[in-house]
Design a protein around this motif. Sequence first.
Motif, PDB file in Angstrom:
ATOM      1  N   THR A 113       0.844  -1.204   0.000  1.00  0.00           N
ATOM      2  CA  THR A 113       0.000   0.000   0.000  1.00  0.00           C
ATOM      3  C   THR A 113       0.872   1.244   0.000  1.00  0.00           C
ATOM      4  O   THR A 113       0.624   2.191  -0.759  1.00  0.00           O
ATOM      5  CB  THR A 113      -0.917  -0.003   1.242  1.00  0.00           C
ATOM      6  N   ARG A 114       1.908   1.248   0.809  1.00  0.00           N
ATOM      7  CA  ARG A 114       2.830   2.394   0.878  1.00  0.00           C
ATOM      8  C   ARG A 114       3.476   2.640  -0.490  1.00  0.00           C
ATOM      9  O   ARG A 114       3.557   3.768  -0.960  1.00  0.00           O
ATOM     10  CB  ARG A 114       3.910   2.150   1.922  1.00  0.00           C
ATOM     11  N   GLN A 115       3.927   1.584  -1.133  1.00  0.00           N
ATOM     12  CA  GLN A 115       4.563   1.730  -2.443  1.00  0.00           C
ATOM     13  C   GLN A 115       3.568   2.225  -3.493  1.00  0.00           C
ATOM     14  O   GLN A 115       3.916   3.053  -4.339  1.00  0.00           O
ATOM     15  CB  GLN A 115       5.183   0.398  -2.880  1.00  0.00           C
TER      16      GLN A 115
ATOM     17  N   GLN B 251       3.253   5.873  -2.946  1.00  0.00           N
ATOM     18  CA  GLN B 251       4.463   6.554  -3.411  1.00  0.00           C
ATOM     19  C   GLN B 251       4.503   6.618  -4.942  1.00  0.00           C
ATOM     20  O   GLN B 251       4.896   7.641  -5.516  1.00  0.00           O
ATOM     21  CB  GLN B 251       5.709   5.833  -2.869  1.00  0.00           C
TER      22      GLN B 251
ATOM     23  N   ALA C  23      -4.979   1.602  -0.434  1.00  0.00           N
ATOM     24  CA  ALA C  23      -4.402   2.944  -0.577  1.00  0.00           C
ATOM     25  C   ALA C  23      -5.489   4.007  -0.481  1.00  0.00           C
ATOM     26  O   ALA C  23      -5.288   5.062   0.126  1.00  0.00           O
ATOM     27  CB  ALA C  23      -3.648   3.056  -1.904  1.00  0.00           C
TER      28      ALA C  23
ATOM     29  N   ARG D 215       1.950  11.705   0.639  1.00  0.00           N
ATOM     30  CA  ARG D 215       3.122  11.376   1.476  1.00  0.00           C
ATOM     31  C   ARG D 215       2.702  11.082   2.913  1.00  0.00           C
ATOM     32  O   ARG D 215       3.256  10.170   3.548  1.00  0.00           O
ATOM     33  CB  ARG D 215       4.140  12.513   1.406  1.00  0.00           C
TER      34      ARG D 215
ATOM     35  N   ALA E 103       1.165   7.620   2.876  1.00  0.00           N
ATOM     36  CA  ALA E 103       2.206   6.591   2.711  1.00  0.00           C
ATOM     37  C   ALA E 103       2.981   6.399   4.017  1.00  0.00           C
ATOM     38  O   ALA E 103       3.327   5.274   4.373  1.00  0.00           O
ATOM     39  CB  ALA E 103       3.143   6.975   1.577  1.00  0.00           C
TER      40      ALA E 103
ATOM     41  N   ARG F  48       1.974   6.558   6.996  1.00  0.00           N
ATOM     42  CA  ARG F  48       1.204   5.822   8.003  1.00  0.00           C
ATOM     43  C   ARG F  48       0.790   4.426   7.521  1.00  0.00           C
ATOM     44  O   ARG F  48       0.089   3.716   8.229  1.00  0.00           O
ATOM     45  CB  ARG F  48      -0.062   6.612   8.375  1.00  0.00           C
ATOM     46  N   SER F  49       1.174   4.059   6.307  1.00  0.00           N
ATOM     47  CA  SER F  49       0.767   2.754   5.754  1.00  0.00           C
ATOM     48  C   SER F  49       1.778   1.668   6.069  1.00  0.00           C
ATOM     49  O   SER F  49       2.930   1.906   6.252  1.00  0.00           O
ATOM     50  CB  SER F  49       0.614   2.854   4.247  1.00  0.00           C
TER      51      SER F  49
END
Length: 197
Positions: A104-106, A109, A155, A191, A194, A196-197
Amino acid sequence: MPTTETTADLDLAELLGPLLVAEVEAYLDTAARQHPPSPARPAQTAALPGPAWYRIAQHLQADPPPTPRAAAAPTGPWWGGYPTPAPTLADRVLRRRPTVPVTTRQHLQLMDRYIAAHGWTQGQLWDQTGAVCVLGAHIRVLAAGYGTPTTAWQARLAIGNALGRLGHPVPVDSWNDRATTTHHDVHALLRAAAARS
């Protein structure tokens, strides 16, 4: 024989894919009421077969890829550091799109990098120059083969949570289209989500 975890992931993707598509369709319906299409625009094509998220990806494959803005060229492609999705034998046999697994973070990003490379817009998923809104960035990153509908949905939830923490408890698409929202705000939101993911 697939494991229980794989089956659960597939079931979740089948459930979440249509939810993401429902958001896209609702957004397009609202945008069509606010900005009626010009008469020169081609008529809507017949519905494409297959899962909802795959239909969107097929539709996007028919569009010419947007050209990145010149300002982003020195930093490299928006997907830099990630492999290009390449079909495996199973992808070819099952006629499915190749994907690169991302978290999810990626995904967030990559959305941020996509908007940095192509630009940001309001009131539409994307414009003729390739600039996208937040939802358009989700779709473009997913259609490029980075992540799954489940990843994109997670996301979306992370963005909603970040908006709530920032004091804007509204749907991200409404926030994106506010007159007071800026390009800088969009990058800051992605950002924050991301982080907090």
